[in-house]
Design an enzyme around this catalytic site. Structure first.
Site, PDB file in Angstrom:
ATOM      1  N   ALA A  17      -4.067  14.230   1.622  1.00 47.78           N
ATOM      2  CA  ALA A  17      -5.185  14.908   1.980  1.00 47.78           C
ATOM      3  C   ALA A  17      -6.245  14.092   2.472  1.00 47.78           C
ATOM      4  CB  ALA A  17      -5.657  15.611   0.633  1.00 47.78           C
ATOM      5  N   GLY A  18      -5.982  12.729   2.799  1.00 43.98           N
ATOM      6  CA  GLY A  18      -7.016  11.893   3.409  1.00 43.98           C
ATOM      7  C   GLY A  18      -6.968  11.917   4.740  1.00 43.98           C
ATOM      8  N   LEU A  43      -6.982  13.964  -4.712  1.00 44.75           N
ATOM      9  CA  LEU A  43      -8.182  14.568  -4.362  1.00 44.75           C
ATOM     10  C   LEU A  43      -9.373  13.950  -4.809  1.00 44.75           C
ATOM     11  CD1 LEU A  43      -7.273  18.460  -4.405  1.00 44.75           C
ATOM     12  CD2 LEU A  43      -6.977  16.809  -2.575  1.00 44.75           C
ATOM     13  N   ASP A  65      -2.175  11.640  -9.531  1.00 43.91           N
ATOM     14  CA  ASP A  65      -2.945  10.372  -9.395  1.00 43.91           C
ATOM     15  C   ASP A  65      -1.410   9.429  -9.164  1.00 43.91           C
ATOM     16  OD1 ASP A  65      -4.055   7.940  -9.905  1.00 43.91           O
ATOM     17  OD2 ASP A  65      -5.567   8.827 -10.930  1.00 43.91           O
ATOM     18  N   THR A 130      -2.769  -3.055   5.355  1.00 45.93           N
ATOM     19  CA  THR A 130      -3.997  -3.110   6.421  1.00 45.93           C
ATOM     20  C   THR A 130      -4.266  -4.477   6.846  1.00 45.93           C
ATOM     21  OG1 THR A 130      -6.458  -3.089   6.404  1.00 45.93           O
ATOM     22  CG2 THR A 130      -5.453  -3.593   4.258  1.00 45.93           C
ATOM     23  N   ASP A 131      -4.609  -4.520   8.084  1.00 43.82           N
ATOM     24  CA  ASP A 131      -4.924  -5.675   8.524  1.00 43.82           C
ATOM     25  C   ASP A 131      -5.721  -6.614   7.950  1.00 43.82           C
ATOM     26  OD1 ASP A 131      -7.266  -4.452   9.172  1.00 43.82           O
ATOM     27  OD2 ASP A 131      -7.233  -4.828  11.303  1.00 43.82           O
ATOM     28  N   GLU A 132      -6.592  -6.247   7.036  1.00 40.17           N
ATOM     29  CA  GLU A 132      -7.495  -7.010   6.326  1.00 40.17           C
ATOM     30  C   GLU A 132      -7.151  -7.558   5.432  1.00 40.17           C
ATOM     31  OE1 GLU A 132     -11.241  -4.478   5.256  1.00 40.17           O
ATOM     32  OE2 GLU A 132     -10.760  -3.051   6.708  1.00 40.17           O
ATOM     33  N   TYR A 154     -11.739  -4.565  -1.367  1.00 44.06           N
ATOM     34  CA  TYR A 154     -10.802  -3.800  -1.168  1.00 44.06           C
ATOM     35  C   TYR A 154      -9.754  -4.620  -0.393  1.00 44.06           C
ATOM     36  CZ  TYR A 154      -8.841  -0.970   2.732  1.00 44.06           C
ATOM     37  OH  TYR A 154      -7.578  -0.517   3.586  1.00 44.06           O
ATOM     38  N   LYS A 158      -5.603  -4.742  -1.611  1.00 42.18           N
ATOM     39  CA  LYS A 158      -4.458  -4.176  -0.716  1.00 42.18           C
ATOM     40  C   LYS A 158      -3.645  -5.438  -0.488  1.00 42.18           C
ATOM     41  CE  LYS A 158      -4.304  -1.029   1.545  1.00 42.18           C
ATOM     42  NZ  LYS A 158      -3.432   0.375   1.080  1.00 42.18           N
ATOM     43  N   ASN A 184      -8.690   2.276  11.883  1.00 38.94           N
ATOM     44  CA  ASN A 184      -8.130   3.625  12.614  1.00 38.94           C
ATOM     45  C   ASN A 184      -9.426   4.468  12.830  1.00 38.94           C
ATOM     46  OD1 ASN A 184      -4.783   5.086  12.051  1.00 38.94           O
ATOM     47  ND2 ASN A 184      -5.460   2.784  11.712  1.00 38.94           N
ATOM     48  N   ASN A 253     -19.092  -4.043  17.058  1.00 43.04           N
ATOM     49  CA  ASN A 253     -19.593  -3.014  16.477  1.00 43.04           C
ATOM     50  C   ASN A 253     -20.906  -2.325  17.494  1.00 43.04           C
ATOM     51  OD1 ASN A 253     -18.024  -3.050  14.383  1.00 43.04           O
ATOM     52  ND2 ASN A 253     -19.449  -4.250  13.119  1.00 43.04           N
ATOM     53  N   HIS A 280     -19.022  -9.981   5.036  1.00 42.37           N
ATOM     54  CA  HIS A 280     -18.693  -9.188   6.101  1.00 42.37           C
ATOM     55  C   HIS A 280     -17.725  -9.934   6.989  1.00 42.37           C
ATOM     56  CE1 HIS A 280     -20.290  -6.574   9.447  1.00 42.37           C
ATOM     57  NE2 HIS A 280     -18.928  -6.381   9.582  1.00 42.37           N
TER      58      HIS A 280
HETATM   59  P1  NAD Z   1      -8.745   8.036   3.076  1.00 40.33           P
HETATM   60  O1  NAD Z   1      -9.507   7.182   2.206  1.00 40.33           O
HETATM   61  O2  NAD Z   1      -9.308   9.034   4.037  1.00 40.33           O
HETATM   62  O3  NAD Z   1      -7.457   8.805   2.264  1.00 40.33           O
HETATM   63  C1  NAD Z   1      -7.133   8.089   0.917  1.00 40.33           C
HETATM   64  C2  NAD Z   1      -6.457   9.515   0.358  1.00 40.33           C
HETATM   65  O4  NAD Z   1      -5.764   8.989  -0.855  1.00 40.33           O
HETATM   66  C3  NAD Z   1      -7.463  10.642  -0.115  1.00 40.33           C
HETATM   67  O5  NAD Z   1      -6.778  11.722   0.059  1.00 40.33           O
HETATM   68  C4  NAD Z   1      -7.492  10.217  -1.526  1.00 40.33           C
HETATM   69  O6  NAD Z   1      -7.572  11.663  -2.467  1.00 40.33           O
HETATM   70  C5  NAD Z   1      -6.120   9.681  -2.336  1.00 40.33           C
HETATM   71  N1  NAD Z   1      -6.037   8.993  -3.281  1.00 40.33           N
HETATM   72  C6  NAD Z   1      -7.079   7.942  -3.403  1.00 40.33           C
HETATM   73  N2  NAD Z   1      -6.824   7.622  -4.773  1.00 40.33           N
HETATM   74  C7  NAD Z   1      -5.575   8.271  -5.189  1.00 40.33           C
HETATM   75  C8  NAD Z   1      -4.647   8.034  -6.265  1.00 40.33           C
HETATM   76  N3  NAD Z   1      -5.108   7.270  -7.369  1.00 40.33           N
HETATM   77  N4  NAD Z   1      -3.706   8.978  -6.589  1.00 40.33           N
HETATM   78  C9  NAD Z   1      -3.543   9.965  -5.550  1.00 40.33           C
HETATM   79  N5  NAD Z   1      -4.120   9.990  -4.412  1.00 40.33           N
HETATM   80  C10 NAD Z   1      -5.270   8.915  -4.214  1.00 40.33           C
HETATM   81  O7  NAD Z   1      -7.735   6.767   3.474  1.00 40.33           O
HETATM   82  P2  NAD Z   1      -7.185   6.417   5.035  1.00 40.33           P
HETATM   83  O8  NAD Z   1      -8.333   5.841   5.992  1.00 40.33           O
HETATM   84  O9  NAD Z   1      -6.467   7.784   5.423  1.00 40.33           O
HETATM   85  O10 NAD Z   1      -6.208   5.319   4.583  1.00 40.33           O
HETATM   86  C11 NAD Z   1      -4.793   5.601   4.191  1.00 40.33           C
HETATM   87  C12 NAD Z   1      -4.120   4.434   4.200  1.00 40.33           C
HETATM   88  O11 NAD Z   1      -4.246   3.292   5.370  1.00 40.33           O
HETATM   89  C13 NAD Z   1      -4.829   3.518   2.994  1.00 40.33           C
HETATM   90  O12 NAD Z   1      -3.862   2.846   2.079  1.00 40.33           O
HETATM   91  C14 NAD Z   1      -5.772   2.484   3.708  1.00 40.33           C
HETATM   92  O13 NAD Z   1      -5.969   1.315   2.929  1.00 40.33           O
HETATM   93  C15 NAD Z   1      -4.609   2.152   4.817  1.00 40.33           C
HETATM   94  N6  NAD Z   1      -5.567   1.813   5.947  1.00 40.33           N
HETATM   95  C16 NAD Z   1      -6.490   2.458   6.602  1.00 40.33           C
HETATM   96  C17 NAD Z   1      -7.126   2.083   7.859  1.00 40.33           C
HETATM   97  C18 NAD Z   1      -8.299   2.943   8.516  1.00 40.33           C
HETATM   98  O14 NAD Z   1      -8.894   2.424   9.224  1.00 40.33           O
HETATM   99  N7  NAD Z   1      -8.617   4.010   7.715  1.00 40.33           N
HETATM  100  C19 NAD Z   1      -6.542   0.962   8.411  1.00 40.33           C
HETATM  101  C20 NAD Z   1      -5.455   0.207   7.839  1.00 40.33           C
HETATM  102  C21 NAD Z   1      -4.849   0.696   6.786  1.00 40.33           C
HETATM  103  P1  TYD Z   2     -15.649   0.324   8.552  1.00 42.08           P
HETATM  104  O1  TYD Z   2     -15.593   1.523   9.300  1.00 42.08           O
HETATM  105  O2  TYD Z   2     -16.367   0.228   7.233  1.00 42.08           O
HETATM  106  O3  TYD Z   2     -14.331  -0.464   8.613  1.00 42.08           O
HETATM  107  P2  TYD Z   2     -13.881  -2.064   8.135  1.00 42.08           P
HETATM  108  O4  TYD Z   2     -12.993  -1.545   7.005  1.00 42.08           O
HETATM  109  O5  TYD Z   2     -13.530  -2.668   9.449  1.00 42.08           O
HETATM  110  O6  TYD Z   2     -14.977  -2.672   7.608  1.00 42.08           O
HETATM  111  O7  TYD Z   2     -16.718  -0.866   9.508  1.00 42.08           O
HETATM  112  C1  TYD Z   2     -16.300  -1.124  10.922  1.00 42.08           C
HETATM  113  C2  TYD Z   2     -17.282  -2.280  11.271  1.00 42.08           C
HETATM  114  O8  TYD Z   2     -18.608  -1.569  11.311  1.00 42.08           O
HETATM  115  C3  TYD Z   2     -17.544  -3.417  10.124  1.00 42.08           C
HETATM  116  O9  TYD Z   2     -17.791  -4.334  10.954  1.00 42.08           O
HETATM  117  C4  TYD Z   2     -18.786  -3.004   9.433  1.00 42.08           C
HETATM  118  C5  TYD Z   2     -19.482  -2.109  10.564  1.00 42.08           C
HETATM  119  N1  TYD Z   2     -20.411  -1.004   9.939  1.00 42.08           N
HETATM  120  C6  TYD Z   2     -22.066  -1.124  10.247  1.00 42.08           C
HETATM  121  O10 TYD Z   2     -22.314  -2.079  11.131  1.00 42.08           O
HETATM  122  N2  TYD Z   2     -22.536  -0.177   9.739  1.00 42.08           N
HETATM  123  C7  TYD Z   2     -22.090   0.704   8.870  1.00 42.08           C
HETATM  124  O11 TYD Z   2     -22.854   1.736   8.299  1.00 42.08           O
HETATM  125  C8  TYD Z   2     -20.829   0.814   8.661  1.00 42.08           C
HETATM  126  C9  TYD Z   2     -20.360   2.176   7.713  1.00 42.08           C
HETATM  127  C10 TYD Z   2     -19.979   0.034   9.019  1.00 42.08           C
END
Ligand code: NAD
Ligand code: TYD
Length: 338
Positions: A17-18, A43, A65, A130-132, A154, A158, A184, A253, A280
């Site tokens: 749902a994310g 959720l 969960d 994640t790349d982080e 975070y 991970k 993403n 940024n 950062h």
């Molecule tokens: P998001 O925060 O949009 O969604 C996370 C989802 O996980 C939500 O629907 C939430 O309800 C659910 N969730 C959280 N804790 C939970 C739990 N304990 N049990 C069951 N469900 C739970 O996240 P996203 O951006 O879609 O990221 C998805 C995955 O990709 C994550 O593992 C994140 O670390 C990874 N990721 C994200 C990015 C990015 O830029 N968004 C980049 C690299 C990796």
């Molecule tokens: P973010 O989307 O939180 O992703 P990341 O996990 O890579 O930190 O942030 C992307 C970049 O944008 C990061 O360098 C932090 C910066 N940022 C701001 O400058 N202001 C903001 O309010 C946020 C949310 C992020």
């Protein structure tokens, strides 16, 4: 679709749902209507069933969960493949309240892996990392062999989940594949992350709080390219391996901010320099040769992807206005920016 040489008929998606999880469900549902999808999601503030409106047919939802062994055990029982997206995901929140990150991103992964170990049917566990996990790199690119050097609660949590998943491959022979995507962006991203946050703020003529000098750099991968990467890994990923998913579209940024303002026709005066994020990371950059060798490549260039994303937020004001009216969003703004 096949995984490990056998047909896949049921996929359990955690965190469906994310943002990325719901895009994954939508795309798989459309491209592989014969596959049954089970969305297992707690959720949290980031989970939103509206992201899945219109998804019908071979799709079901269980609210749960990933830290709940009983419910996870029941849900995993019928799955051929598990894709774990569930996580706490926002770096800024992890700086203020790290506890849930450790619980979900480390302990929750452990509960899933234990259930996977006991499942007679499941043949692949795709863990979304994640790349982080590599931390920051001033020049050059991280390969999958680069040391893990996370900077935030975070990314450290991970790393815990990523390495725990690997340990279940090495120790118990569990078929685990690890995806490490770059930043993403795209539709249905909760409006706390840079791009949807700045787009929705600019649409409301509110200031855009840019950390530090805006020189930090990220590699921007459209969510559809991440989904195609995960599908590639389900079909061709080698158990025990981690795979980088980079876009090769690095921007500061400040560049991203200017591009958003220009697409929306809003003034530069909305940019507000604010105190830098603690710890950062300066730059993320991945070498994705290993994924490319499987035949994957990102297809959406950043200019096109950003234009489409900005248009999506413009056209889906109801979707994000509901979210920003909630306490979880307002409390975060207060804690992080005031
Ligand atoms: P998001 O925060 O949009 O969604 C996370 C989802 O996980 C939500 O629907 C939430 O309800 C659910 N969730 C959280 N804790 C939970 C739990 N304990 N049990 C069951 N469900 C739970 O996240 P996203 O951006 O879609 O990221 C998805 C995955 O990709 C994550 O593992 C994140 O670390 C990874 N990721 C994200 C990015 C990015 O830029 N968004 C980049 C690299 C990796
Ligand atoms: P973010 O989307 O939180 O992703 P990341 O996990 O890579 O930190 O942030 C992307 C970049 O944008 C990061 O360098 C932090 C910066 N940022 C701001 O400058 N202001 C903001 O309010 C946020 C949310 C992020």
């Amino acid at each position: 679709m096949k995984a490990g040489g056998r047909d896949v008929s049921r996929i359990m998606v955690t965190g469906g749902a994310g943002f990325i999880g719901s895009n994954f469900i939508r795309i798989v549902h459309e491209r592989f209507p014969e596959i049954e999808l089970l969305n297992y999601d707690k959720l949290t503030y980031a989970g939103n069933l509206e992201n899945l409106e219109g998804v019908r047919g071979r799709y079901s939802f269980v609210q749960g969960d990933i830290q709940d062994p009983q419910l996870v055990g029941e849900a995993i029982a019928g799955a051929d493949v598990v894709v774990n997206f569930a996580a706490e995901t926002h770096v800024d929140r992890s700086i203020h309240d790290p506890g849930d990150f450790i619980l979900t991103d480390v302990y929750g992964v452990f509960v899933l892996l234990e259930a996977m170990k006991r499942s007679a049917r499941a043949r692949l566990f795709v863990h979304v990392s994640t790349d982080e996990v590599y931390g920051s790199i001033a020049r050059g690119f991280f390969s999958e062999e680069s040391p893990l050097n996370p900077s935030s609660p975070y990314s450290a949590s991970k790393v815990g989940g990523d390495r725990l998943a690997f340990s279940y491959f090495k120790t118990y022979g569990l078929p685990v594949v690890i995806a490490r995507p770059a930043n993403n962006y795209g539709p249905y991203q909760y409006p706390e992350k840079l791009i949807p946050f700045f787009v929705t703020r600019a649409l409301q003529d509110q200031p855009l709080p840019l950390y530090g000098d805006g020189g930090n750099r990220r590699d921007w991968l459209h969510v559809e390219d991440t989904v195609s990467g995960i599908l590639t890994l389900i079909e061709k990923g080698e158990p025990g391996q981690a795979y980088n998913l980079g876009a090769g579209q690095e921007r500061s940024n400040l560049e991203v901010t200017h591009a958003i303002l220009s697409l929306l026709g809003k003034p530069e005066s909305l940019v507000q320099r604010v105190v830098d994020r603690k710890g950062h990371d300066f730059r993320y950059a991945l070498d994705s040769a290993k994924m490319r060798a499987l035949g994957w490549e990102p297809r959406i260039d950043f200019a096109t992807g950003l234009r489409r994303t900005v248009a999506w937020y413009r056209e889906h004001e109801d979707w994000w206005r509901k979210l920003i009216a909630k306490k979880a969003y307002m409390n975060h703004l207060q804690k992080n920016y005031e």
